[in-house]
Design a protein around this motif. Sequence first.
Motif, PDB file in Angstrom:
ATOM      1  N   MET A   1      11.034  21.062   7.697  1.00 29.13           N
ATOM      2  CA  MET A   1       9.600  21.136   7.932  1.00 29.13           C
ATOM      3  C   MET A   1       9.110  22.556   7.613  1.00 29.13           C
ATOM      4  O   MET A   1       9.875  23.518   7.715  1.00 29.13           O
ATOM      5  N   PRO A   2       7.823  22.716   7.248  1.00 33.79           N
ATOM      6  CA  PRO A   2       7.304  24.054   6.925  1.00 33.79           C
ATOM      7  C   PRO A   2       7.515  25.080   8.041  1.00 33.79           C
ATOM      8  O   PRO A   2       7.820  26.244   7.765  1.00 33.79           O
ATOM      9  N   CYS A   3       7.366  24.663   9.307  1.00 40.65           N
ATOM     10  CA  CYS A   3       7.556  25.625  10.405  1.00 40.65           C
ATOM     11  C   CYS A   3       8.997  26.128  10.440  1.00 40.65           C
ATOM     12  O   CYS A   3       9.255  27.305  10.735  1.00 40.65           O
ATOM     13  N   SER A   4       9.970  25.252  10.129  1.00 40.34           N
ATOM     14  CA  SER A   4      11.365  25.673  10.079  1.00 40.34           C
ATOM     15  C   SER A   4      11.623  26.589   8.901  1.00 40.34           C
ATOM     16  O   SER A   4      12.420  27.532   8.985  1.00 40.34           O
ATOM     17  N   LEU A   5      10.942  26.335   7.778  1.00 35.64           N
ATOM     18  CA  LEU A   5      11.072  27.211   6.612  1.00 35.64           C
ATOM     19  C   LEU A   5      10.541  28.609   6.929  1.00 35.64           C
ATOM     20  O   LEU A   5      11.130  29.615   6.520  1.00 35.64           O
ATOM     21  N   ARG A   6       9.434  28.672   7.647  1.00 40.66           N
ATOM     22  CA  ARG A   6       8.877  29.985   8.013  1.00 40.66           C
ATOM     23  C   ARG A   6       9.858  30.751   8.909  1.00 40.66           C
ATOM     24  O   ARG A   6      10.032  31.965   8.750  1.00 40.66           O
ATOM     25  N   ARG A   7      10.486  30.049   9.824  1.00 40.90           N
ATOM     26  CA  ARG A   7      11.458  30.720  10.704  1.00 40.90           C
ATOM     27  C   ARG A   7      12.681  31.168   9.915  1.00 40.90           C
ATOM     28  O   ARG A   7      13.234  32.249  10.152  1.00 40.90           O
ATOM     29  N   LEU A   8      13.119  30.349   8.970  1.00 41.38           N
ATOM     30  CA  LEU A   8      14.235  30.745   8.116  1.00 41.38           C
ATOM     31  C   LEU A   8      13.859  31.963   7.275  1.00 41.38           C
ATOM     32  O   LEU A   8      14.666  32.889   7.108  1.00 41.38           O
ATOM     33  N   PHE A   9      12.642  31.988   6.763  1.00 43.31           N
ATOM     34  CA  PHE A   9      12.169  33.132   5.985  1.00 43.31           C
ATOM     35  C   PHE A   9      12.189  34.404   6.833  1.00 43.31           C
ATOM     36  O   PHE A   9      12.646  35.462   6.378  1.00 43.31           O
TER      37      PHE A   9
ATOM     38  N   ASP B   1      17.240  33.009  -2.546  1.00 45.80           N
ATOM     39  CA  ASP B   1      16.327  32.043  -3.158  1.00 45.80           C
ATOM     40  C   ASP B   1      16.871  30.628  -3.005  1.00 45.80           C
ATOM     41  O   ASP B   1      16.150  29.706  -2.620  1.00 45.80           O
ATOM     42  N   ASP B   2      18.157  30.468  -3.313  1.00 46.70           N
ATOM     43  CA  ASP B   2      18.776  29.150  -3.218  1.00 46.70           C
ATOM     44  C   ASP B   2      18.786  28.644  -1.782  1.00 46.70           C
ATOM     45  O   ASP B   2      18.621  27.443  -1.537  1.00 46.70           O
ATOM     46  N   CYS B   3      18.988  29.559  -0.836  1.00 48.88           N
ATOM     47  CA  CYS B   3      19.000  29.189   0.582  1.00 48.88           C
ATOM     48  C   CYS B   3      17.668  28.536   0.970  1.00 48.88           C
ATOM     49  O   CYS B   3      17.636  27.466   1.589  1.00 48.88           O
ATOM     50  N   LEU B   4      16.562  29.183   0.604  1.00 51.23           N
ATOM     51  CA  LEU B   4      15.239  28.627   0.915  1.00 51.23           C
ATOM     52  C   LEU B   4      14.967  27.347   0.130  1.00 51.23           C
ATOM     53  O   LEU B   4      14.415  26.383   0.662  1.00 51.23           O
ATOM     54  N   THR B   5      15.372  27.320  -1.134  1.00 48.45           N
ATOM     55  CA  THR B   5      15.145  26.134  -1.962  1.00 48.45           C
ATOM     56  C   THR B   5      15.888  24.926  -1.397  1.00 48.45           C
ATOM     57  O   THR B   5      15.365  23.811  -1.358  1.00 48.45           O
ATOM     58  N   GLU B   6      17.135  25.151  -0.958  1.00 51.29           N
ATOM     59  CA  GLU B   6      17.910  24.059  -0.366  1.00 51.29           C
ATOM     60  C   GLU B   6      17.238  23.529   0.892  1.00 51.29           C
ATOM     61  O   GLU B   6      17.126  22.313   1.103  1.00 51.29           O
ATOM     62  N   ALA B   7      16.775  24.456   1.744  1.00 48.36           N
ATOM     63  CA  ALA B   7      16.144  24.036   3.001  1.00 48.36           C
ATOM     64  C   ALA B   7      14.832  23.301   2.751  1.00 48.36           C
ATOM     65  O   ALA B   7      14.441  22.416   3.525  1.00 48.36           O
TER      66      ALA B   7
ATOM     67  N   GLY C   1       8.919  38.934  -3.940  1.00 46.99           N
ATOM     68  CA  GLY C   1       9.279  37.847  -4.839  1.00 46.99           C
ATOM     69  C   GLY C   1       9.635  36.584  -4.074  1.00 46.99           C
ATOM     70  O   GLY C   1       9.226  35.474  -4.441  1.00 46.99           O
ATOM     71  N   LEU C   2      10.397  36.734  -2.969  1.00 47.00           N
ATOM     72  CA  LEU C   2      10.720  35.577  -2.123  1.00 47.00           C
ATOM     73  C   LEU C   2       9.451  34.950  -1.568  1.00 47.00           C
ATOM     74  O   LEU C   2       9.302  33.723  -1.524  1.00 47.00           O
ATOM     75  N   TRP C   3       8.537  35.806  -1.133  1.00 40.77           N
ATOM     76  CA  TRP C   3       7.275  35.315  -0.566  1.00 40.77           C
ATOM     77  C   TRP C   3       6.483  34.520  -1.605  1.00 40.77           C
ATOM     78  O   TRP C   3       6.031  33.405  -1.337  1.00 40.77           O
ATOM     79  N   ASP C   4       6.327  35.091  -2.778  1.00 42.71           N
ATOM     80  CA  ASP C   4       5.530  34.431  -3.816  1.00 42.71           C
ATOM     81  C   ASP C   4       6.138  33.096  -4.226  1.00 42.71           C
ATOM     82  O   ASP C   4       5.415  32.119  -4.463  1.00 42.71           O
ATOM     83  N   ARG C   5       7.472  33.042  -4.308  1.00 41.72           N
ATOM     84  CA  ARG C   5       8.127  31.822  -4.789  1.00 41.72           C
ATOM     85  C   ARG C   5       8.189  30.710  -3.742  1.00 41.72           C
ATOM     86  O   ARG C   5       8.311  29.531  -4.091  1.00 41.72           O
ATOM     87  N   HIS C   6       8.075  31.080  -2.462  1.00 39.86           N
ATOM     88  CA  HIS C   6       8.286  30.061  -1.418  1.00 39.86           C
ATOM     89  C   HIS C   6       7.085  29.907  -0.481  1.00 39.86           C
ATOM     90  O   HIS C   6       7.179  29.193   0.515  1.00 39.86           O
ATOM     91  N   LEU C   7       5.963  30.547  -0.799  1.00 35.82           N
ATOM     92  CA  LEU C   7       4.773  30.413   0.041  1.00 35.82           C
ATOM     93  C   LEU C   7       4.289  28.964   0.092  1.00 35.82           C
ATOM     94  O   LEU C   7       3.935  28.452   1.170  1.00 35.82           O
ATOM     95  N   GLU C   8       4.284  28.294  -1.036  1.00 39.40           N
ATOM     96  CA  GLU C   8       3.729  26.935  -1.073  1.00 39.40           C
ATOM     97  C   GLU C   8       4.467  25.983  -0.123  1.00 39.40           C
ATOM     98  O   GLU C   8       3.816  25.330   0.702  1.00 39.40           O
ATOM     99  N   PRO C   9       5.783  25.857  -0.189  1.00 39.40           N
ATOM    100  CA  PRO C   9       6.439  24.958   0.766  1.00 39.40           C
ATOM    101  C   PRO C   9       6.336  25.441   2.213  1.00 39.40           C
ATOM    102  O   PRO C   9       6.302  24.625   3.144  1.00 39.40           O
TER     103      PRO C   9
END
Length: 569
Positions: free
Chosen positions: A34-42, A23-29, A56-64
Motif C-alpha cells: 500500500m502507498p502508506c507502507s511504501l512511504r514508511r519504507l522510503f 531502487d529495486d527495493c522500492l520497485t519490488e515493494a 532521484g529516489l524521490w522523483d522515481r517513486h513519488l507516484e506510487p
Amino acid sequence: MLCGSFREAAERLGLIEADNTLDDCLTEAEQWAMPCSLRRLFATILVHCEPGDVRGLWDRHLEPMSDDYRRSRTSPDEVEQIVLLDIRGMLQSMGKDIVDFALPTIDDAFDPTEGEAREVIEETTVEFDMDDTKLVSSLNLEQRAAYDEILTTVERGDGGVFFVDGPGGTGKTFLYRAMLAKVRSQGKIGIATATSGVAASIMPGGRTAHSRFKIPLSCDDGASCSFTKQSGTTKLLRMALLIIWAEASMTKRQAVEALDNSMRDIMGIRDRPFGGKTVVFADYLLRVGNGTEDVDDQGNILLPEDICLPSTGEVDDLEKLIDHVFPSLDDNMSDSNYMTSRAILSMTNDNVDKINIRMIDRFHGDEVIYHSFDIAEDDPYGYYAQEFLNGLTPNGLPPHALKLKLNCPVILLRNIDPANGLCNGSRLVVRGFERNTIDAEIMIGQHAGRRVFLPRIPLCPSENDMFPFKFKRKQFPIRLSFAMTINKAQGQTIPIVGVYLPNPVFSHGQLYVALSRATAKRNIKILIQKEKPKEKANKLKDNPKKRKRPTVSLLTSMKNIVYKEVLTG
C-alpha cells in the motif's frame, strides 16, 4: 536464465551488491504494498540505508507513494506536499529531520500542525483501545488499590513517586493500560516509557525512556537530560499528568536522576521529586534476581525438579527440549500465534544458532538464503579476504547467510522505527520475499498485525574494538527467533519458554531473566546439559565398541551470578 556476465549472474544470485538495490527495493515493494507502507519504507531507506541519490529516489517513486492521495486531490503540488508531511512525521518518529535530506521544501501553507510541538502532537494522537477504559472493572484487589492511589494523586495534582512490584504474569502491563486509558480518555496526557524498546512496544504510545526524555547515553552523577526549556519535550513533560517508566531497575541510577534533575528545573519546583509530577516506576525482583535464594558451597542454586529435563549429554537431549517447547510443530507452522508464543533461550549466539538451524531445517516450505555484503572499511589494499569477512558473525549482527522460510519467526536486531513497533528485539513473522526486501508482520505489542517492509541496511558491531578494522555488514537486520539469547529476551513476556544451559551462566542476572520470561511455572522447561570429559569422549569416539548406553541424570543446580552492589548502588 542465462546472464551476460559473471557479475550479472552474481548480482542475480545475491552474492554481490548491485548499484541500484535501493531502487529495486522500492520497485519490488510497489507491486504489492500500500502507498502508506511504501512511504514508511522510503523513510526507513533514508535513515538506515545511506542512499547516495535521495532526490532521484524521490522523483522515481513519488507516484506510487502518493497513489492514495492522488485519488482525492487533483493538485500535484498539494499531493507532493501531503506526502512530504507524511514522510516528515515518519522521519521524526525515527529521530531524524526531513531538512537533513535532499527532498523538496515543505510549504508552511500545507502544514496542519500550526507550529505545535511534534512531541505533543504524538502524545495527544496516541490511539488507544476504548476497551482499555473498561479494564478497571477487571482489576484484582491489589491492582485496584494501586490504580486508585495513583490516579487520586493525578487528579489532585499532588504528585508522587510510586513503584509497582510484581513477577511476570501478575498483570503489571494490564494495570498500566488501565491507568493510561483513564488519563487519555479525559483528553489529558499520560506518558508511557520503558527501559527497553520491546517493553515499551507493549504499552499504547510506548517509547524508550532514553528516546522520550533525551537521556544522555553516558550519564554521570549530577547529569541532566539533553532537552532545552524551549523544546517540544519540555512542553510535553509540563503538560503530562502521569509518567510511567517500566523496567526502571534495568537502567542506571544516574539516568533516573538525570530525569529528576531536569523535571525539577523545567517545573521550577526544586524541593519535590520530578518537579511534583506523578511518576510510576515498574519492575520486579525475585529471590533469584536479587541474590537471596539459598546456594550450596559452590554458589549454585537448586531449581525445581519438575521444570528440569533429564540429561544424557547426547544430541537427543536438545531434541527433547525442542519437542517440549514446540509440540506438534508440523501441524502449527502456519499459526503465527503458536510460533511467537514460545522460544528457547540460551546464553550465547553459538548455542542459539545451533537451535535455529535445526528448527528452520524442520520447518516446511522452500528456503530463501540472503547473503550479506561485507567490507572492511579501512582496508584499501584488500588484506582481508571476502571469505574471511563473510565468516564473521559479531554479536548483534545477522549472519552472512540468512536462511528463511515463509511464516518463520524472526527477531529485529536494530531500532528501525520504535514508535511504530520496529525496535531492537521486536518479534515478527516472515510473510513474503523479494530480492531486496522482506515482507514481515509484527506479532508482539500494540502494533501486532501491522505489515512492514524491511530493506537491507548497513550494520556495524556495537563494540568498535572487536576487530583491528572497521567491519560493516549490509544485511536484513533480523535473525531467526525459534531460539534467542537470554539477553535478547530481556523485557519480553514469552508464554512458553525452554532454557538450554550447556554451560553455566556468566553474567549478572542472566538466570533470573531466563526464568522470569514465561507466564507460569508449568510453561518453562530447563535443560542443564551434562558435559562429557573430553578425554573420555575422544576414547569412545576412537573405540565405538566400548560405548555404553548413556546414563541419564537430572541436573537441577546452576550458578546464579548476582552483583548485589548493583542492586544497592
